[in-house]
Design a protein around this motif. Structure first.
Motif, PDB file in Angstrom:
ATOM      1  N   LEU A 131       0.914  -1.269   0.018  1.00 43.31           N
ATOM      2  CA  LEU A 131      -0.188   0.112  -0.015  1.00 43.31           C
ATOM      3  C   LEU A 131       0.991   1.297   0.073  1.00 43.31           C
ATOM      4  O   LEU A 131       2.003   1.396   0.201  1.00 43.31           O
ATOM      5  CB  LEU A 131      -0.921   0.149   1.201  1.00 43.31           C
ATOM      6  CG  LEU A 131      -1.767  -1.214   1.409  1.00 43.31           C
ATOM      7  CD1 LEU A 131      -2.688  -1.036   2.719  1.00 43.31           C
ATOM      8  CD2 LEU A 131      -2.745  -1.374   0.331  1.00 43.31           C
ATOM      9  N   THR A 132       0.285   2.375  -0.413  1.00 42.00           N
ATOM     10  CA  THR A 132       1.088   3.447  -0.314  1.00 42.00           C
ATOM     11  C   THR A 132       1.034   4.142   1.129  1.00 42.00           C
ATOM     12  O   THR A 132       0.459   3.536   1.967  1.00 42.00           O
ATOM     13  CB  THR A 132       0.288   4.563  -1.124  1.00 42.00           C
ATOM     14  OG1 THR A 132      -1.027   4.997  -0.557  1.00 42.00           O
ATOM     15  CG2 THR A 132       0.122   4.025  -2.434  1.00 42.00           C
ATOM     16  N   PRO A 133       1.809   5.035   1.416  1.00 36.80           N
ATOM     17  CA  PRO A 133       2.248   5.579   2.708  1.00 36.80           C
ATOM     18  C   PRO A 133       0.731   6.005   3.244  1.00 36.80           C
ATOM     19  O   PRO A 133       0.326   5.975   4.224  1.00 36.80           O
ATOM     20  CB  PRO A 133       3.174   6.480   2.785  1.00 36.80           C
ATOM     21  CG  PRO A 133       3.948   6.115   1.535  1.00 36.80           C
ATOM     22  CD  PRO A 133       3.075   5.415   0.840  1.00 36.80           C
ATOM     23  N   ASP A 134      -0.019   6.813   2.386  1.00 34.01           N
ATOM     24  CA  ASP A 134      -1.212   7.412   2.964  1.00 34.01           C
ATOM     25  C   ASP A 134      -2.336   6.138   3.124  1.00 34.01           C
ATOM     26  O   ASP A 134      -3.282   6.324   4.165  1.00 34.01           O
ATOM     27  CB  ASP A 134      -1.962   8.360   1.782  1.00 34.01           C
ATOM     28  CG  ASP A 134      -0.932   9.559   1.787  1.00 34.01           C
ATOM     29  OD1 ASP A 134      -0.454   9.757   2.752  1.00 34.01           O
ATOM     30  OD2 ASP A 134      -1.116  10.263   0.702  1.00 34.01           O
ATOM     31  N   GLN A 135      -2.350   5.392   2.197  1.00 33.43           N
ATOM     32  CA  GLN A 135      -3.215   4.024   2.510  1.00 33.43           C
ATOM     33  C   GLN A 135      -2.978   3.411   3.757  1.00 33.43           C
ATOM     34  O   GLN A 135      -3.770   2.880   4.681  1.00 33.43           O
ATOM     35  CB  GLN A 135      -3.204   3.244   1.428  1.00 33.43           C
ATOM     36  CG  GLN A 135      -3.919   3.619   0.059  1.00 33.43           C
ATOM     37  CD  GLN A 135      -3.639   2.814  -1.181  1.00 33.43           C
ATOM     38  OE1 GLN A 135      -2.672   2.104  -1.167  1.00 33.43           O
ATOM     39  NE2 GLN A 135      -4.217   3.171  -2.310  1.00 33.43           N
ATOM     40  N   LYS A 136      -1.695   3.078   4.223  1.00 34.24           N
ATOM     41  CA  LYS A 136      -1.158   2.422   5.325  1.00 34.24           C
ATOM     42  C   LYS A 136      -1.590   3.315   6.669  1.00 34.24           C
ATOM     43  O   LYS A 136      -2.118   2.861   7.767  1.00 34.24           O
ATOM     44  CB  LYS A 136       0.240   2.621   5.565  1.00 34.24           C
ATOM     45  CG  LYS A 136       0.857   1.562   4.524  1.00 34.24           C
ATOM     46  CD  LYS A 136       2.353   1.346   4.500  1.00 34.24           C
ATOM     47  CE  LYS A 136       3.047   0.437   3.180  1.00 34.24           C
ATOM     48  NZ  LYS A 136       4.347   0.557   3.342  1.00 34.24           N
ATOM     49  N   ASP A 137      -1.535   4.595   6.722  1.00 33.21           N
ATOM     50  CA  ASP A 137      -2.020   5.553   7.649  1.00 33.21           C
ATOM     51  C   ASP A 137      -3.401   5.484   7.671  1.00 33.21           C
ATOM     52  O   ASP A 137      -4.003   5.354   9.136  1.00 33.21           O
ATOM     53  CB  ASP A 137      -1.639   6.939   7.341  1.00 33.21           C
ATOM     54  CG  ASP A 137      -0.092   7.125   7.523  1.00 33.21           C
ATOM     55  OD1 ASP A 137       0.646   6.288   8.061  1.00 33.21           O
ATOM     56  OD2 ASP A 137       0.380   8.096   6.805  1.00 33.21           O
ATOM     57  N   SER A 138      -4.297   5.559   6.592  1.00 34.25           N
ATOM     58  CA  SER A 138      -5.318   5.479   6.815  1.00 34.25           C
ATOM     59  C   SER A 138      -6.161   4.162   7.540  1.00 34.25           C
ATOM     60  O   SER A 138      -7.021   4.196   7.989  1.00 34.25           O
ATOM     61  CB  SER A 138      -6.282   5.658   5.337  1.00 34.25           C
ATOM     62  OG  SER A 138      -7.726   5.550   5.453  1.00 34.25           O
TER      63      SER A 138
END
Length: 201
Positions: A131-138
């Motif tokens: 996943l992208t970093p934003d997807q991981k955070d979300s």
């Protein structure tokens, strides 16, 4: 006058039996070529019918034994849609939504998500490029919010539950496989633009 002594002659039993009359045997019927051809054709026809019936039965068994394969992202969308019926039960809603995302990630990326705690799952996920970093955070915020409802007896309102549902649905939409272009689209995309034609950026 001299007397003549007659000596009786005995007839052998074998000679008597040889001279006995016998019934005539009926004539032996020899099958003609047409009869043999009829039997061979009948046997071939029965064999062909048996083969066709066997193939039909085999095909039917294959259709029954192999259910249609539903892609992971389609199944996840269906489960998320069904979860909306549990908005009045926050804990059950969060369990269903979080389990749906975990199982989706496992099937989509061959990642053992459902068997780990949220902390273990997020730690291992951050070490990958799935996943992208934003997807991981979300995803991390989403799972932690679900854990609050599942284990800390936190009861969010419907707007917050719908926001969690939206986060789960966005993750599925962003990570589902891209549809393959049709033949016409592929040809159009690969065809160079005419000279002097401006292609909008």
């Amino acid at each position: 006058m001299a007397s003549t002594n007659l000596i009786p002659i005995s007839t052998p039993s074998a000679a008597v039996s040889t001279n006995a009359l016998r019934d005539i045997k009926p004539p032996l019927e020899i099958p003609t070529g047409w009869v043999w051809a009829f039997w061979v054709a009948g046997a071939l026809l029965l064999t062909a019918l048996a083969f066709v019936a066997w193939r039909y039965w085999q095909k039917r068994q294959a259709e029954i034994a192999i259910p249609p394969i539903i892609p992971p992202h389609v199944r996840a969308r269906q489960k998320l849609e069904a979860a909306l019926g549990l908005l009045g039960q926050p804990r059950e809603f969060c369990i269903m939504v979080s389990d749906t995302i975990r199982y989706y990630l496992e099937e989509r990326f061959t990642f053992r998500a459902p068997e780990r705690t949220t902390e273990e799952f997020l730690y291992e996920l951050r070490q990958t490029e799935l996943l992208t970093p934003d997807q991981k955070d979300s995803l991390g915020e989403f799972l932690k919010s679900c854990d609050l409802v599942k284990f800390a007896r936190y009861e969010p309102g419907e707007p917050e539950l719908r926001e969690l549902h939206g986060s789960a649905l966005r993750l599925v939409e962003e990570t589902e496989p891209m549809p393959e272009p049709t033949t016409g689209e592929a040809v159009h995309a690969s065809r160079p633009a005419p000279a002097g034609h401006h292609v909008p950026e």
